[in-house]
Structures are given as C-alpha cells and as structure tokens.
Design an enzyme around this catalytic site. Sequence first.
Site, PDB file in Angstrom:
ATOM      1  NE  ARG A  81      49.808  36.466   0.713  1.00 57.55           N
ATOM      2  CZ  ARG A  81      51.065  36.891   0.670  1.00 57.55           C
ATOM      3  NH1 ARG A  81      52.035  36.061   1.040  1.00 57.55           N
ATOM      4  NH2 ARG A  81      51.364  38.102   0.262  1.00 57.55           N
ATOM      5  CG  HIS A 120      55.670  34.456   6.965  1.00 57.24           C
ATOM      6  ND1 HIS A 120      54.319  34.700   7.018  1.00 57.24           N
ATOM      7  CD2 HIS A 120      56.095  35.057   5.824  1.00 57.24           C
ATOM      8  CE1 HIS A 120      53.949  35.430   5.981  1.00 57.24           C
ATOM      9  NE2 HIS A 120      55.029  35.649   5.237  1.00 57.24           N
TER      10      HIS A 120
END
Length: 311
Positions: free
Chosen positions: A226, A274
């Site tokens: 994260r 990502h």
Amino acid sequence: MLNIYVSAGAENWADYREPLAAALARAGIAARMSDAAPDPSAVDYIVYAPASGLRDFSPFTRAKAVLSLWAGVEKIVPNPTLTMPLARMVNNELTEGMVEYVVGHVLRHHLGMDAHIHGQDGTWRNHILPPLARERPVAMLGLGELGAASARALAALNFPVMGWSRSQKEIAHVDCHAGEAGLDHVLSRAQIAVLLMPLTPGTTNIMNARRLGLMPKGAVIINPGRGPLIDDEALLAALDAGQIGHATLDVFRTEPLPPDHPYWAHPRVTVTPHIAADTRVPSACEKLVENIRRGEAGAPFLNLVDMARGY
C-alpha cells in the site's frame, strides 16, 4: 432465485458479467445479476468495489454479505453503514502473481542486476561476486496471505527471512516477530525489506524517517503493498542521503502517479504501475460463487474481514 447486485463500476461489470454468470451456473445456483440500482430490500449479495457509487449499505437489509473484488479493504472498512459481513478477495492466482513479483525484485537487487542491465558501456570491470542468498537478510513486513506466501518462497531460496506482523505468527523457516520492538529488530538487520502490510491507522507512514534510519546503510525497500505505508518525504531524503540504496515501488498515495512526482526522475527509484498482483477474473468468480454457496448453506464465509482490526 437469488438477487446479486454487482456494484463495482462499469469496467468491472463488463469484465465479470459473463464469467460470474457462468460460474454460478456451474455451481447450480440460480441467480439474477444486475449492475443497476435494484430494490435494496431484494438484494441477497453485493459484489463490490469502491470504484462504484455505492456508499450507503443500510437499505440492503436482506443482504447476507458484501463480497469485495479487492484484496485490500481499507477503503471499505471505515463505512459505518456496512453492518453485514464483508469478505475480501483472496485467490491463488493473485497470490502467485505477488510471489513472483516479490521474488523477482528481491533477486534483482540481491544480484545487482541493474549494474549490468544499464551499464553496457564497453568497460570490463573487476569481477565482484554478490553474496549468497543465505548472507542477505530479508524482512517481510506483513504476514497475511500474500506476505506469508512470499516469505516462504524467499526462504526456499535460502534467504534468511525475518517476518513481522501485528500479532505473533509462526511460519516454517521464517524468523517471525511482532510488536514495536520486533519491528525495530527486523529493520535493523534487513538488507532488503518488502512491505505487504494492510493499510490501517497503525501502519500509515510506518516506514518513517526513524525506521528507515534503522536499516543498514544502502538497504533496499520493495513496496507492492500500500502506498501510504511509506512517508514519501522521508524516503526521498533517505535515498538522497544514501541511507536507502534503492526503492522499488508499485503502489502510491495517488494513482496514477502524477507525472511531476519526484519518484519518476529519482535515479534510485523504480516505479512499476500497480502491477505486482491483480485479481484474475475467472478464479475470482469461483471465489465469489464459493462464498455465495456458503452463505446459502449457512456455512462460514471465506476471508471474512475483522472490522475492528481493519483487515
């Protein structure tokens, strides 16, 4: 006939509509699916992603569960109207993808591959062997499904793997620690640290200036977990000072990462967009259908979120 509301955004609806219907049919579950706003009192299950517009779950009085398409639930848990069970997405292919990303980038930094990939300048330099894996301590911060699997894979390659989690875990061939003192111990010895913690108030900015300063000089950070786990300003300062030798970052506070963000141009930062691991639609549909089957059978749901802990 069950009513399933797929509140996950137009793109997810396009991706999931046919595979999810097929998975339900294979399981013998008769269901109607819709991505349009239904009669909330008639909905049995909500397939959900925060990209949708659904924010108020209180009218869905009949719903047995909210089934998230995401592994991370930090954008869902704070919703006070969510009172029914919440299950996060865990599937084998997502885990496989994460393990491959983590192992690949740990080996890249361990072997010093960048020097050869980007250093083709016609100069034959002195032959310097990297250490063996057993001489390179690696920290796995976060020992959930993804972290534990990645830790086991690295340990199988003979890396000395130290694991850290909020509560004490036991994983074969992984030196597990917990608590504040345990985190300091792990970081002070880790030449490579992989961040796979859930995002909670307690883990936001957990990699701050003090903790980055605990690591051996020149250590590497790999973050496929994260974005907000890292204090960005502290990391940039540590990179500039040489305290951190390199950071490979796959997740960020703002995504897509803005073109003018300092990470893009920093010589000691690798940005990946990502891609470390993602939910694969066919296997995700099987997991959704299994939880629906369990709900109808009165069996416990898989991968339930502890709302108090936030993961």
